[in-house]
Enzyme design. Structure first.
Site, short mmCIF file in Angstrom:
data_model
loop_
_atom_site.label_atom_id
_atom_site.label_comp_id
_atom_site.label_asym_id
_atom_site.label_seq_id
_atom_site.Cartn_x
_atom_site.Cartn_y
_atom_site.Cartn_z
N ASP A 108 -13.40 -54.01 -127.43
CA ASP A 108 -14.13 -53.87 -127.07
C ASP A 108 -13.88 -53.78 -125.36
O ASP A 108 -15.01 -53.47 -124.25
CB ASP A 108 -14.99 -55.21 -127.10
CG ASP A 108 -16.48 -54.78 -128.80
OD1 ASP A 108 -16.64 -53.78 -128.52
OD2 ASP A 108 -15.72 -55.67 -129.45
N ASP A 135 -26.44 -49.42 -123.56
CA ASP A 135 -25.84 -50.59 -122.51
C ASP A 135 -27.00 -50.43 -121.12
O ASP A 135 -26.98 -50.93 -120.29
CB ASP A 135 -24.70 -51.66 -121.93
CG ASP A 135 -23.88 -51.27 -123.23
OD1 ASP A 135 -24.68 -51.92 -124.58
OD2 ASP A 135 -23.05 -51.72 -123.12
N ASP A 164 -20.93 -49.38 -117.54
CA ASP A 164 -20.65 -50.28 -117.82
C ASP A 164 -20.38 -51.58 -116.58
O ASP A 164 -19.62 -52.22 -116.12
CB ASP A 164 -19.57 -50.45 -118.31
CG ASP A 164 -19.29 -52.24 -118.90
OD1 ASP A 164 -20.53 -53.33 -119.78
OD2 ASP A 164 -17.97 -52.02 -119.05
#
Length: 311
Positions: free
Chosen positions: A285, A143, A104
């Site tokens: 999140d 991701d 991330d």
């Protein structure tokens, strides 16, 4: 010396097919495994006097939800124990490998991951070995292929190499596992770009790819996106959809947005190979949206109730 992309694609094409003894994990089991220690189940158990507990357990905690695995030195044993518990009930567990270095990196809410390329290779090989011949479904690094745009070229090359290695290890060490590389969602990277990256990362070595992980796009939107990705892959690969929070579609924003709702629980088919709850409903999140003080990865009962009610 060949460019990295050429090396990656060549390596992918030269890998052997799945072992002859490989079987469908769906056919080897009698339904999806329900983790008794998922975050919502544990919260409901520990807060039985709370007026929200029964609803959370009934609507979320009692459902099959993927378990996410991160940076742990004992990953082989942890994965072996988890898949062993599912196998003992003749059920199919869904696991998420989530430990890529610089995880991330562009968004920043769910940072972390292995400390080096070498550490990741050791970790993912141990993860696959922990499953062994037991039936399982694995989502590989949500991701990771999409969240590359802010990275340097060297970082991108390292990441693609690690994902390629991961697909090789699942092919080699976990023959009865359906593994899926994450391909983002309908509102993120365009289909042609993500198809190119999937090929670089070795999607040919595994079952297919996943879409909508931790996002909110409807199942029909996700099917359309996945079909578009397949049209650019050069071959048609099975795909799975995260339906955990897509009951009301994507709305506005991606971080704990209001008005989202639980989607269809885990099932075989439904327009994809599998519909799965990959994201745990009620887990934040990040410290934003309707949970401005709840860190990423932390269960919040108010978020869970919002998803039950669609509010």
């Amino acid at each position: 010396m060949k460019p990295l992309v050429a090396v990656l694609v060549t390596a992918t094409l030269l890998l052997p097919a799945a072992p002859a003894g490989a079987a469908s994990p769906i056919g080897l089991t009698s339904g999806f495994y329900v983790n008794p220690d998922s975050a919502p189940a544990v919260w409901a158990r520990n807060n039985s006097g709370d007026s929200r507990a029964a609803r959370i357990q009934s609507s979320i905690g009692s459902k099959p939800i993927a378990r996410w695995f991160g940076n742990d030195a004992n990953i082989a044993t942890i994965v072996a124990n988890y898949t062993g518990a599912a196998d003992g009930q003749d059920k199919l567990p869904v696991l998420v490998a989530y430990n890529i270095p610089d995880r991330d990196i562009c968004a920043g809410h769910s940072g972390g991951g292995a400390g080096s390329v070498g550490a990741y290779r050791t970790w993912i090989a141990s993860f696959a070995a922990g499953i062994g011949t037991k039936p399982a479904v694995v989502i590989i690094e949500p991701d990771a292929l999409n969240g590359m745009d802010c990275m340097t070229q060297a970082q991108k090359e390292d990441r693609l190499g690690m994902l390629l290695y991961a697909t090789q290890k699942f092919q080699e060490k976990a023959p009865n596992t359906y593994a899926y590389l994450d391909a983002g969602n309908a509102g993120w990277t365009n289909a042609s770009t993500i198809a190119y990256r999937l090929n670089q990362a070795g999607v040919a070595n595994i079952r297919g790819f996943s879409v909508n992980v931790s996002n909110f796009y409807t199942t029909s939107e996700s099917i359309s996106y996945a079909n578009s990705v397949n049209s650019y892959l050069g071959t048609t690969k099975p795909f799975v959809i995260d339906t955990s929070r897509n009951g009301n579609g994507h709305g506005t924003g991606w971080c704990n947005p209001a008005g989202r709702k639980l989607g269809v629980p885990a099932q075989v088919g439904g327009g994809a190979e599998l519909l799965l709850w990959v994201k745990t409903p009620g887990v934040s999140d990040g410290p934003c949206g309707t949970a401005p003080t709840t860190p990423a990865g932390t269960f919040n009962p108010d978020l869970a109730v919002r998803l039950i009610d669609g509010s």
